[in-house]
Design a protein around this motif. Structure first.
Motif, short mmCIF file in Angstrom:
data_model
loop_
_atom_site.label_atom_id
_atom_site.label_comp_id
_atom_site.label_asym_id
_atom_site.label_seq_id
_atom_site.Cartn_x
_atom_site.Cartn_y
_atom_site.Cartn_z
N ALA A 69 0.84 -1.21 0.00
CA ALA A 69 0.00 0.00 0.00
C ALA A 69 0.87 1.26 0.00
O ALA A 69 0.55 2.24 -0.65
N ARG A 70 1.97 1.21 0.73
CA ARG A 70 2.86 2.37 0.80
C ARG A 70 3.71 2.52 -0.45
O ARG A 70 4.37 3.52 -0.64
N GLY A 71 3.77 1.46 -1.26
CA GLY A 71 4.63 1.48 -2.44
C GLY A 71 6.06 1.12 -2.11
O GLY A 71 6.95 1.24 -2.95
N GLU A 72 6.31 0.67 -0.88
CA GLU A 72 7.68 0.25 -0.53
C GLU A 72 8.01 -1.07 -1.18
O GLU A 72 9.14 -1.32 -1.57
N LEU A 73 6.99 -1.91 -1.26
CA LEU A 73 7.16 -3.18 -1.96
C LEU A 73 6.63 -2.96 -3.37
O LEU A 73 5.43 -2.85 -3.57
N LYS A 74 7.54 -2.89 -4.31
CA LYS A 74 7.15 -2.54 -5.69
C LYS A 74 6.77 -3.78 -6.48
O LYS A 74 7.25 -4.88 -6.19
N PRO A 75 5.92 -3.59 -7.50
CA PRO A 75 5.52 -4.74 -8.33
C PRO A 75 6.73 -5.48 -8.87
O PRO A 75 7.69 -4.85 -9.32
N GLY A 76 6.70 -6.78 -8.79
CA GLY A 76 7.79 -7.60 -9.32
C GLY A 76 8.93 -7.81 -8.34
O GLY A 76 9.81 -8.62 -8.58
N GLU A 77 8.91 -7.09 -7.21
CA GLU A 77 9.98 -7.24 -6.24
C GLU A 77 9.89 -8.62 -5.59
O GLU A 77 8.80 -9.11 -5.33
N SER A 78 11.07 -9.21 -5.32
CA SER A 78 11.00 -10.56 -4.76
C SER A 78 10.93 -10.51 -3.24
O SER A 78 11.51 -9.64 -2.59
N ALA A 113 6.91 -21.33 -8.95
CA ALA A 113 7.63 -22.53 -8.54
C ALA A 113 9.12 -22.37 -8.83
O ALA A 113 9.50 -21.94 -9.91
N LYS A 114 9.95 -22.69 -7.89
CA LYS A 114 11.41 -22.67 -7.98
C LYS A 114 12.05 -21.29 -7.96
O LYS A 114 13.09 -21.11 -7.34
N SER A 115 11.45 -20.29 -8.64
CA SER A 115 12.15 -19.00 -8.66
C SER A 115 11.74 -18.10 -7.49
O SER A 115 12.35 -17.06 -7.28
N GLY A 116 10.71 -18.50 -6.75
CA GLY A 116 10.42 -17.76 -5.53
C GLY A 116 9.11 -16.98 -5.54
O GLY A 116 8.22 -17.22 -6.35
N VAL A 117 9.02 -16.05 -4.62
CA VAL A 117 7.79 -15.32 -4.40
C VAL A 117 8.02 -13.86 -4.80
O VAL A 117 9.00 -13.25 -4.40
N ILE A 118 7.13 -13.31 -5.60
CA ILE A 118 7.27 -11.91 -5.99
C ILE A 118 5.97 -11.15 -5.76
O ILE A 118 4.88 -11.73 -5.74
N ILE A 119 6.11 -9.84 -5.58
CA ILE A 119 4.93 -8.98 -5.49
C ILE A 119 4.28 -8.96 -6.87
O ILE A 119 4.99 -8.90 -7.88
N GLN A 120 2.95 -9.02 -6.89
CA GLN A 120 2.19 -9.01 -8.15
C GLN A 120 2.81 -8.03 -9.16
O GLN A 120 2.81 -6.82 -8.95
N PRO A 121 3.39 -8.55 -10.26
CA PRO A 121 4.06 -7.64 -11.20
C PRO A 121 3.07 -6.84 -12.06
O PRO A 121 3.40 -5.74 -12.50
#
Lengths: 172, 368
Positions: A69-78, A113-121
């Motif tokens: 919500a704050r934009g600290e976690l940007k889209p696509g960030e892992s 799968a395998k590459s990890g978790v990302i914020i909704q890109p």
């Protein structure tokens, strides 16, 4: 003579190496502490309360949502892997898994799968009528409790505004 | 000379043990978690001071006694080595015993004064911690292992030229004092041990990637910076020791194949240099970095928050020394009392990591 020279080189090679190591260490340490303290502003800290009634996986998910919500976690960030996150929390991996799945259901994150978790890109679209209704359903009982506790409409609206501001400014 | 060497080691151990509280985080006293606002509690400060002076005194008395005995009695080398190591261990055990007394006292104090009551226990996590972590790449730890493998191949190439008795152990003066008959195994035994040690350092560096960070909620940025620095310099330290051991044992081994390079003074100087260099590295690691980077200065302007404390994990730390936490997937964790790392013993992997290298080393010695 040649052999003695060779021996000297081998014998002092270690001392030399040691010296290089320590010089590097000193330079490095100076730079490192300077650099990291200068641009340490954008760190996203997550805080989990131990003695809260809210389950830990929900706290975790809520904190991540606030980051988005704050934009600290940007889209696509892992995001950290389940294992690493659980280690940092000192908690069970299952808890982190649960939080990630909860967020995946809301389509705020993607678990690849395998590459990890990302914020909704992809850009998260504005709430649909259905999502809006769901939010309203969650807020409703809380407002009812407020009315029972003799809070006026203005007071509750003020409270809401304050909370939105806190979320944006990152005040816990 | 050997007496002086052992005296030096004993002094070093004593000083390091005595001043351990100085190298630790303020929020941990004798293995007990101390919330930020109690770190300067007079009782704790007093206990720390007393610990330092008592351990220092016992160590110095042991040192004086040891020197007196060794210089007046002129013991044989074997007895001397045995007793020297004995004195070192005795000093260590006494200081650990005294640590436990202090541990129990602080624990009691914490309970009596209710340090945790009414405080918000919070766990702080930095989401990008892994991205910020700057450990040395794995390759750096694999290179010394490749060197060792190269030496093994070289040994087999030169096998016919090797002496019939292979030195397998070297005394403190760098002269071999144990030999084995030449076989395909005994000729590379030293190198196999070296490989085990190098593997341990590699695992140490790898283990830090999965080790949870504990950030102090009252001082997030400072504690984050210190944690990152601590891990980074631990990997430097591990590489340094790995390279040093490789150089020393590699040289000793080469000397078996090429006896002409084994000049007496070099064989004497190498272990001594190694010892001094390692001690200097340990001292720098403890004094400059400190446990969890606690001695690294950080310019953090944000004020400390006093109302938040970290989650109390005392229940997972048996005696403040051994970490048992089933939930925590970390294998390696930062020690509470002492500079360095320990294992999460609730995890079977920890036991494997602990026992397998030991078994290998014992196995190699046994087969000789």
């Amino acid at each position: 003579m040649k052999k003695a020279y060779f021996l000297l080189r081998v014998g002092f090679f270690h001392l030399f190496l040691t010296y290089v190591f320590f010089v590097l260490f000193t330079i490095e340490q100076k730079c490192y502490t300077n650099c990291i303290t200068k641009d340490g502003g954008e760190t996203v800290f997550i805080e989990i309360k131990a003695n809260s009634d809210v389950p830990i996986y929900i706290q975790l998910a809520n904190q991540l949502i606030e980051g988005i919500a704050r934009g600290e976690l940007k889209p696509g960030e892992s995001l950290p892997s389940v294992r690493v996150f659980a280690a940092d929390l000192g908690m069970n991996m299952h808890t982190v898994n649960k939080a990630y799945h909860y967020l995946e259901q809301k389509e705020f994150i993607q678990i690849v799968a395998k590459s990890g978790v990302i914020i909704q890109p992809n850009k998260i679209p504005k709430a649909t009528a259905y999502q809006k209704q769901q939010l309203a359903d969650q807020i409703r009982p809380i407002l009812a409790e407020g009315i029972v506790l003799k809070l006026s409409e203005e007071e509750m609206v003020d409270m809401l505004r304050e909370l939105v501001r806190d979320i944006k400014e990152g005040i816990q | 000379m050997i007496i002086l060497l052992f005296a030096f080691i004993l002094l070093f151990i004593t000083v390091l043990q005595a001043f351990t509280p100085k190298f630790l985080k303020q929020t941990e006293a004798f293995g007990i978690y101390v919330p930020e606002q109690y770190t300067l509690e007079p009782t704790i400060v007093r206990l720390k001071k007393r610990y330092s002076s008592v351990v220092l005194m016992i160590g110095l008395i042991a040192l004086a006694g040891y020197l007196f005995w060794a210089l007046t009695q002129n013991p044989g080398e074997e007895i001397l080595v045995l007793l020297s190591v004995g004195v070192q261990f005795a000093t260590l055990f006494i200081s650990i015993g005294y640590y436990f007394i202090m541990h129990v006292r602080v624990k009691k104090l914490k309970k009596e004064q209710g340090w945790l009551t009414g405080k918000n226990e919070v766990r702080v996590v930095d989401i990008q911690f892994q991205q910020k972590l700057q450990l040395l790449p794995r390759v750096m730890f694999i290179i010394p292992m490749i060197v060792t493998v190269g030496l093994i191949i070289y040994t087999y190439m030169k096998y016919p030229e090797m002496p019939d008795m292979i030195p397998t152990h070297w005394g403190p003066s760098g002269q071999p004092d144990a030999f084995s008959e030449k076989t395909y195994f005994s000729s590379i035994a030293t190198l196999l041990m070296l490989l085990v040690l190098q593997g341990m350092f590699l695992m140490m560096s790898e283990g830090m990637k999965f080790s949870g960070a504990r950030i102090n909620p009252a001082n997030k940025k400072t504690s984050l910076t210190q944690q990152l620095a601590f891990r980074k310099y631990t990997s430097w330290f591990a590489l340094f020791i790995s390279v040093s051991i490789t150089l020393m044992l590699g040289y000793f081994h080469l000397q078996t194949i090429h006896p002409e390079i084994g000049l007496a003074w070099i064989m004497f100087a190498i272990p001594l240099t190694f010892l001094v260099v390692v001690f200097v590295a340990v001292a720098i690691y403890a004094v400059k970095v400190g446990q969890s980077g606690s001695r690294i200065k950080v310019n953090d302007s944000s004020p400390g928050l006093e109302d938040k404390i970290a989650i109390d994990e005392d229940r997972y730390w048996k005696g403040g020394m051994f970490y048992f936490n089933k939930e925590d997937p970390s294998i390696m964790v930062e020690k509470r009392f002492g500079v360095g790392w320990t294992l999460n013993f609730a995890h079977p992997v920890s036991w494997i990591v602990l026992i397998v290298p030991l078994l290998l080393i014992f196995g190699i010695t046994f087969l000789l």
